[in-house]
Each structure stands twice: as structure tokens, then as C-alpha cells.
Write a protein that holds these residues in place. Structure first.
Motif, mmCIF file in Angstrom:
data_model
loop_
_atom_site.group_PDB
_atom_site.id
_atom_site.type_symbol
_atom_site.label_atom_id
_atom_site.label_comp_id
_atom_site.label_asym_id
_atom_site.label_seq_id
_atom_site.Cartn_x
_atom_site.Cartn_y
_atom_site.Cartn_z
ATOM 1 N N GLY A 147 0.812 -1.210 0.000
ATOM 2 C CA GLY A 147 0.000 0.000 0.000
ATOM 3 C C GLY A 147 0.841 1.254 0.000
ATOM 4 N N SER A 148 1.911 1.266 0.779
ATOM 5 C CA SER A 148 2.787 2.429 0.834
ATOM 6 C C SER A 148 3.450 2.692 -0.515
ATOM 7 C CB SER A 148 3.851 2.222 1.916
ATOM 8 O OG SER A 148 4.723 3.322 1.987
ATOM 9 N N GLY A 149 3.956 1.649 -1.141
ATOM 10 C CA GLY A 149 4.603 1.821 -2.439
ATOM 11 C C GLY A 149 3.634 2.309 -3.499
ATOM 12 N N MET A 150 2.427 1.756 -3.515
ATOM 13 C CA MET A 150 1.447 2.178 -4.504
ATOM 14 C C MET A 150 0.981 3.601 -4.242
ATOM 15 S SD MET A 150 0.988 -0.218 -6.781
ATOM 16 C CE MET A 150 -0.635 -0.024 -7.505
ATOM 17 N N GLY A 151 0.871 3.983 -2.978
ATOM 18 C CA GLY A 151 0.465 5.341 -2.658
ATOM 19 C C GLY A 151 1.442 6.377 -3.180
ATOM 20 N N LEU A 152 2.725 6.032 -3.207
ATOM 21 C CA LEU A 152 3.728 6.929 -3.787
ATOM 22 C C LEU A 152 3.634 6.975 -5.308
ATOM 23 C CD1 LEU A 152 7.043 6.267 -1.796
ATOM 24 C CD2 LEU A 152 5.714 8.383 -1.863
ATOM 25 N N MET A 153 3.510 5.804 -5.936
ATOM 26 C CA MET A 153 3.625 5.726 -7.389
ATOM 27 C C MET A 153 2.326 6.032 -8.124
ATOM 28 S SD MET A 153 6.103 2.374 -7.921
ATOM 29 C CE MET A 153 5.015 1.233 -7.023
ATOM 30 N N TYR A 154 1.219 5.542 -7.623
ATOM 31 C CA TYR A 154 -0.037 5.578 -8.376
ATOM 32 C C TYR A 154 -0.478 6.997 -8.720
ATOM 33 C CZ TYR A 154 -4.006 2.723 -9.909
ATOM 34 O OH TYR A 154 -4.921 2.047 -10.660
ATOM 35 N N PRO A 155 -0.648 7.886 -7.724
ATOM 36 C CA PRO A 155 -1.059 9.247 -8.095
ATOM 37 C C PRO A 155 0.011 10.004 -8.864
ATOM 38 C CG PRO A 155 -0.619 9.103 -5.733
ATOM 39 C CD PRO A 155 -0.589 7.706 -6.266
ATOM 40 N N ARG A 156 1.290 9.672 -8.620
ATOM 41 C CA ARG A 156 2.365 10.350 -9.348
ATOM 42 C C ARG A 156 2.269 10.086 -10.842
ATOM 43 N NH1 ARG A 156 5.104 14.836 -8.455
ATOM 44 N NH2 ARG A 156 7.028 14.912 -9.689
ATOM 45 N N LEU A 157 1.881 8.881 -11.212
ATOM 46 C CA LEU A 157 1.752 8.542 -12.628
ATOM 47 C C LEU A 157 0.634 9.348 -13.284
ATOM 48 C CD1 LEU A 157 2.241 4.676 -12.413
ATOM 49 C CD2 LEU A 157 3.915 6.393 -13.132
ATOM 50 N N THR A 158 -0.431 9.624 -12.530
ATOM 51 C CA THR A 158 -1.507 10.445 -13.068
ATOM 52 C C THR A 158 -1.038 11.880 -13.260
ATOM 53 O OG1 THR A 158 -3.061 9.054 -11.835
ATOM 54 C CG2 THR A 158 -3.924 11.082 -12.764
ATOM 55 N N VAL A 159 -0.314 12.406 -12.275
ATOM 56 C CA VAL A 159 0.243 13.757 -12.398
ATOM 57 C C VAL A 159 1.142 13.852 -13.638
ATOM 58 C CG1 VAL A 159 1.788 15.439 -11.327
ATOM 59 C CG2 VAL A 159 0.100 14.237 -9.926
ATOM 60 N N LEU A 160 2.011 12.863 -13.822
ATOM 61 C CA LEU A 160 2.917 12.860 -14.970
ATOM 62 C C LEU A 160 2.163 12.771 -16.297
ATOM 63 C CD1 LEU A 160 5.983 10.677 -13.909
ATOM 64 C CD2 LEU A 160 6.051 12.965 -14.897
ATOM 65 N N THR A 161 1.109 11.972 -16.333
ATOM 66 C CA THR A 161 0.326 11.842 -17.560
ATOM 67 C C THR A 161 -0.230 13.197 -17.984
ATOM 68 O OG1 THR A 161 -0.264 9.543 -17.084
ATOM 69 C CG2 THR A 161 -1.674 10.738 -18.620
ATOM 70 N N LEU A 162 -0.810 13.925 -17.048
ATOM 71 C CA LEU A 162 -1.349 15.244 -17.376
ATOM 72 C C LEU A 162 -0.231 16.225 -17.724
ATOM 73 C CD1 LEU A 162 -4.219 15.683 -14.752
ATOM 74 C CD2 LEU A 162 -4.341 14.826 -17.095
ATOM 75 N N ALA A 163 0.907 16.090 -17.063
ATOM 76 C CA ALA A 163 2.027 16.990 -17.349
ATOM 77 C C ALA A 163 2.557 16.783 -18.760
ATOM 78 C CB ALA A 163 3.145 16.776 -16.331
ATOM 79 N N TYR A 164 2.499 15.548 -19.260
ATOM 80 C CA TYR A 164 2.954 15.254 -20.616
ATOM 81 C C TYR A 164 1.880 15.556 -21.672
ATOM 82 C CZ TYR A 164 7.405 12.874 -19.650
ATOM 83 O OH TYR A 164 8.699 12.579 -19.302
ATOM 84 N N SER A 165 0.684 15.933 -21.232
ATOM 85 C CA SER A 165 -0.448 16.090 -22.149
ATOM 86 C C SER A 165 -0.652 17.547 -22.546
ATOM 87 C CB SER A 165 -1.732 15.562 -21.489
ATOM 88 O OG SER A 165 -1.605 14.207 -21.125
ATOM 89 N N THR A 166 -1.347 17.712 -23.653
ATOM 90 C CA THR A 166 -1.805 19.021 -24.094
ATOM 91 C C THR A 166 -3.328 19.037 -24.045
ATOM 92 O OG1 THR A 166 -1.989 18.395 -26.433
ATOM 93 C CG2 THR A 166 0.165 19.163 -25.664
ATOM 94 N N ALA A 167 -3.907 20.194 -24.300
ATOM 95 C CA ALA A 167 -5.368 20.286 -24.283
ATOM 96 C C ALA A 167 -5.998 19.407 -25.354
ATOM 97 C CB ALA A 167 -5.800 21.744 -24.481
ATOM 98 N N GLN A 168 -5.234 19.102 -26.397
ATOM 99 C CA GLN A 168 -5.784 18.280 -27.482
ATOM 100 C C GLN A 168 -5.770 16.782 -27.178
ATOM 101 O OE1 GLN A 168 -3.426 20.833 -28.190
ATOM 102 N NE2 GLN A 168 -5.232 22.127 -28.536
ATOM 103 N N ASN A 169 -4.932 16.344 -26.244
ATOM 104 C CA ASN A 169 -4.848 14.898 -26.000
ATOM 105 C C ASN A 169 -4.989 14.512 -24.536
ATOM 106 O OD1 ASN A 169 -2.347 15.538 -24.844
ATOM 107 N ND2 ASN A 169 -1.171 14.831 -26.611
ATOM 108 N N GLN A 170 -5.493 15.412 -23.694
ATOM 109 C CA GLN A 170 -5.689 15.067 -22.289
ATOM 110 C C GLN A 170 -6.644 13.892 -22.129
ATOM 111 O OE1 GLN A 170 -6.965 18.908 -21.029
ATOM 112 N NE2 GLN A 170 -4.942 19.557 -20.328
#
Length: 456
Positions: A366-389
Motif C-alpha cells: 500500500g505504501s509503495g502504490m500510494g507513492l507511485m499511483y497518483p504520481r503517474l496520473t500527475v505525470l500523464t497530465l504533465a505530458y499532455s496538451t489540451a488536445q490529448n488530455q
């Protein structure tokens, strides 16, 4: 809505409070419903004489969620997230109502299929809402709140569902969530309707080919989940299903995702790998406590409580200091904790360590997933533009669902093949450990988008 001055506000400030509260409530209710159904489905199956359709009532929801993810992702990129979110909520609530009033198991399964369409779409639409409503500096906090919204359901969901089924009726597990979801959606909608969330340059990508691929992936995932019931044909069907899924899922993911390409492709791939490791192995933790340690089902569920609490705590840490930790450190710490959990629980199953070792060991997952899981969502949006969010958010959720479904099937086949021996549980957690190690490959290739500067 995401003006520079908004970066100084919090997710619970007056500017965002209604969207935050409603979105978190929707995530909470989806989590509560998922855990509650697991508890009451044996009662439902017995009352509706539906043992033959028991597995499909779970796998069908996961399969159709992929279709919802793709459709809503493409729709959001074209016209913004408001209408896609509305349609997703209508499907989710409609499926719950259909299941709640089902007169036989067949109708209930149809309700669960409709519910899956809404569940998948709802997740993607909420991700796009976060991208369009909140400044990037608050994305980590929002997704930490989403992760925390799973904690209370993990703690009280099975108990509450059992109480509802015993003192009211199992139908209220579906109908009650339907009513509350409408209330939560109204909280979000009152803030979003009338707010311009469309992009100036909407996506013009064709939707139909991706929908066809999504349907094929869904059918492949459904076949894979049923492969274990086919005896001598189990392995050929499983292998064929994996091949079909691998080919059909490629257009639904960023290019080079299956090759762990640097940047966004590795972010998406890592999500599927760690989701498979965690969610595949997790269902065997209470099973192990019941089968080998004599726990009751209620008390066996507590074996997951420590992991749920640690997930929320780690997600909060990620939301606060994730940028300072950096993606490489988060990957190394999170994957190491996930690996430690698999090794500890696997050795406990093999060598007969005390039950408390399993419970404490699984908390590392649980601790490991709590660190990684939301971070991956943050990174996905950071790599995205308004056209491909929308596309990228749906790809993240698709990777999650397909990774979990594929791994659950593989672990199930291994466990079934080793039934009657002492190697079944250790084999499951060995597969999970292997995936935790493999997660380092995409995890160390994620790089940094504009979510933060690399920590040196």
C-alpha cells in the motif's frame, strides 16, 4: 479557471471546493460500490440462482470499462469533459438501478455491463476535469485526495455492505450508491456547467477505429478471465486472448508504450505493470488468511486495512513533496516496497510465518502504490496538451484495467494449476514480485515533463 493566481489557492479553497468535494465523493462512492459488491455478490448469486454467471458479474464490468474509457477520452478531447462526465454518470447510475431492481442474474449482469461503461468513462472524465479546472501545481494534491477516497471504503465497505444486506436488502448496495452518486455529481455540475472548459484547438482524430479496438480488447479481457474454466483449453485460450489484447490495445495507447519508450509511454506502461502486481496479488491476501490461517471472511478483510491506510498516507506525502523527491526516487522507493510486500507474503505462505507478518508485510504494498499511483496520473497530465488530455487519461486507465485483468488471469491459472500443493500462494506472489522488478524498466524511463524540475 487556471489563472496564475489560482496556484496560490488550495484544492479546498472556495474557488475549487465544490468540484473537489463532488469529485472526491464520486471516487469514494465508486470505490465503496466495488468493495461492497464483492461482499454481497454471493448473497445475490444465491438469491437469483446465478452461480453460472458469478464470474462474469465482475469481469464484465472491467471489460466494458475499457470501452467507456476510450469513448469518453476521445469525446473529452473534442468538446471538453462536461458532457462526457454527464453521460458517464447516467450510465453508471443506470447500471446500478438496473442491477438493484434485477429479477434474475442475467438482468443483473446486464446492469453490471452498463455500469462498467459508466465507471470507465467517469474516471477519465474526472481526470480531464482536473486538468482543465486546477493549475498543475495542485494536480498532486487532487490525486492524493482521490487515493485517500479509497481508504474509508477499504476500512468499512465490506462491513457496511454486509450490514445493508442483512438488515435492509442487498439491492440497496446498488440503489443507495446510485442516489448518492447523483448528489455528488450535482456538486460538481453546479460549478462546471457554464464554465468554458473547451480547448481552442479540439482534437479531430477519428473515434470509430479506437472504439472498435476497445471492443476487441474488452472481448479479449473477458475471454481471458474465463479461460480458467475451460480445463484442457485454458492455456491456448489464455495465450490467444493475450495476443489479441496486445494487438488491439496498441492504438489505444501512446506510440511505443509496449516498448517502454521514454517519457509518456513509460508512464502509461508502468501504471499497467504495478496495477497488475498489486490488484492481482491482493485478492489472494484474504484468501491466504482464510485458507491457511483460519480467519473468518470479515477478519481476513482486515488484512488489507493496513495497506489501505499506508496507501493514503503515502499518497499524501507524494502530493506534498513528490516534486522534491523526483520521479526516479519515487520509482525506486515505491517499487522496492511493492517487491518487499510480495516477498514477505510469499515467504509467509511458503514457510508458515505468523499471520501478523502477512498483514504488516502487505502494508508495504500500500505504501509503495500510494507513492507511485497518483504520481503517474500527475505525470500523464504533465505530458499532455489540451488536445490529448482525454486520450492520454483514457490510455492510463486502459493500461490499469488491462494490466490488472491480464495479471489476475495469469495468477489464477497458476494458482489453479497448483491446487492441492503448497505452491499455489507462493507462485501468485512470485509473479507479483517479478512484476515489481519489471516495473523498474519503464519507471526509470519516465523522465520529467513540466510537472517539476528534476531533483538532482
Amino acid at each position: 479557471m487556471t489563472t496564475p493566481s489560482s496556484a496560490a489557492t488550495g484544492v479546498w479553497s472556495p474557488r475549487y471546493v465544490w468540484v473537489t468535494a463532488g469529485a472526491v465523493a464520486m471516487v469514494f462512492l465508486a470505490a465503496m460500490q466495488a468493495l461492497a459488491v464483492t461482499t454481497v455478490m454471493p448473497v445475490v448469486s444465491a438469491e437469483l440462482d446465478g452461480a453460472a454467471l458469478y464470474a462474469i458479474s465482475f469481469s464484465g464490468t472491467l471489460a466494458t470499462s475499457v470501452i467507456g474509457m476510450v469513448a469518453v477520452g476521445a469525446w473529452s478531447d473534442r468538446s471538453g469533459p462536461v458532457w462526457p462526465l454527464t453521460a458517464s454518470v447516467v450510465l453508471f447510475v443506470g447500471g446500478l438501478v438496473l442491477a438493484g431492481f434485477a429479477s434474475d442474474m442475467g438482468v443483473l449482469v446486464v446492469g453490471r455491463l452498463v455500469q462498467g461503461l459508466g465507471t470507465g468513462g467517469q474516471v477519465v472524465a474526472l481526470y480531464v476535469v482536473v486538468a482543465r479546472v486546477y493549475p498543475s501545481t495542485l494536480h498532486g494534491r487532487v490525486f492524493a485526495a482521490f487515493s485517500a477516497a479509497w481508504v474509508v471504503p477499504s476500512l468499512v465497505g465490506p462491513f457496511l455492505a454486509g450490514a445493508v444486506a442483512e438488515y435492509l436488502h442487498w439491492r440497496w448496495v446498488f440503489l443507495g450508491v446510485a442516489v448518492l452518486t447523483i448528489v455528488a455529481f450535482v456538486m460538481v455540475a453546479t460549478r462546471l456547467w457554464g464554465t468554458p472548459l473547451e480547448t481552442e484547438h479540439p482534437s479531430t482524430a477519428r473515434i470509430a477505429p479506437r472504439l472498435v479496438c476497445a471492443v476487441i480488447v474488452a472481448l479479449g479481457a473477458l475471454a481471458l478471465s474465463l479461460a480458467g474454466e475451460l480445463d484442457a483449453f485454458a492455456l491456448p485460450v489464455a495465450a490467444a486472448s493475450v495476443i489479441v489484447i496486445a494487438f488491439a490495445v496498441r492504438p489505444l495507447l501512446p506510440r511505443r508504450t509496449l516498448h517502454a519508450g521514454r517519457g509518456l509511454p513509460s508512464v502509461i506502461l508502468m501504471r499497467g505493470v504495478i496495477a497488475g502486481a498489486l490488484f492481482g496479488a491482493e485478492i489472494y491476501v484474504p484468501y491466504l488468511l482464510i485458507d491457511d490461517y483460519g480467519f473468518s471472511p470479515v477478519w481476513a478483510g482486515l488484512g488489507l486495512t493496513a495497506a489501505a491506510v499506508m496507501w493514503a498516507a503515502a499518497a499524501d506525502v507524494q502530493g506534498r513533496v513528490g516534486d522534491r523527491l523526483g520521479n526516479t526516487r519515487i520509482t525506486l522507493i515505491g517499487a522496492s516496497q511493492l517487491l518487499a510486500a510480495m516477498v514477505i507474503v510469499g515467504l509467509s505462505a511458503l514457510l508458515g510465518f505468523p499471520a501478523w507478518v502477512i498483514i504488516v508485510g502487505w502494508a508495504f504494498a500500500g505504501s509503495g502504490m500510494g507513492l507511485m499511483y497518483p504520481r503517474l496520473t500527475v505525470l500523464t497530465l504533465a505530458y499532455s496538451t489540451a488536445q490529448n488530455q482525454g486520450f492520454n487519461s483514457s490510455a492510463l486507465s486502459i493500461s490499469d484495467s488491462v494490466g490488472a485483468a491480464t495479471t489476475i488471469a495469469a495468477m489464477g491459472l497458476a494458482f489453479t494449476a497448483l491446487t492441492g500443493t503448497d505452491a499455489g500462494f507462493p507462485a501468485v506472489f512470485a509473479i507479483g514480485a517479478l512484476l515489481a522488478v519489471l516495473a523498474l524498466v519503464p519507471g526509470l524511463r519516465m523522465g520529467h515533463a513540466h510537472e517539476a524540475s528534476p531533483v538532482r
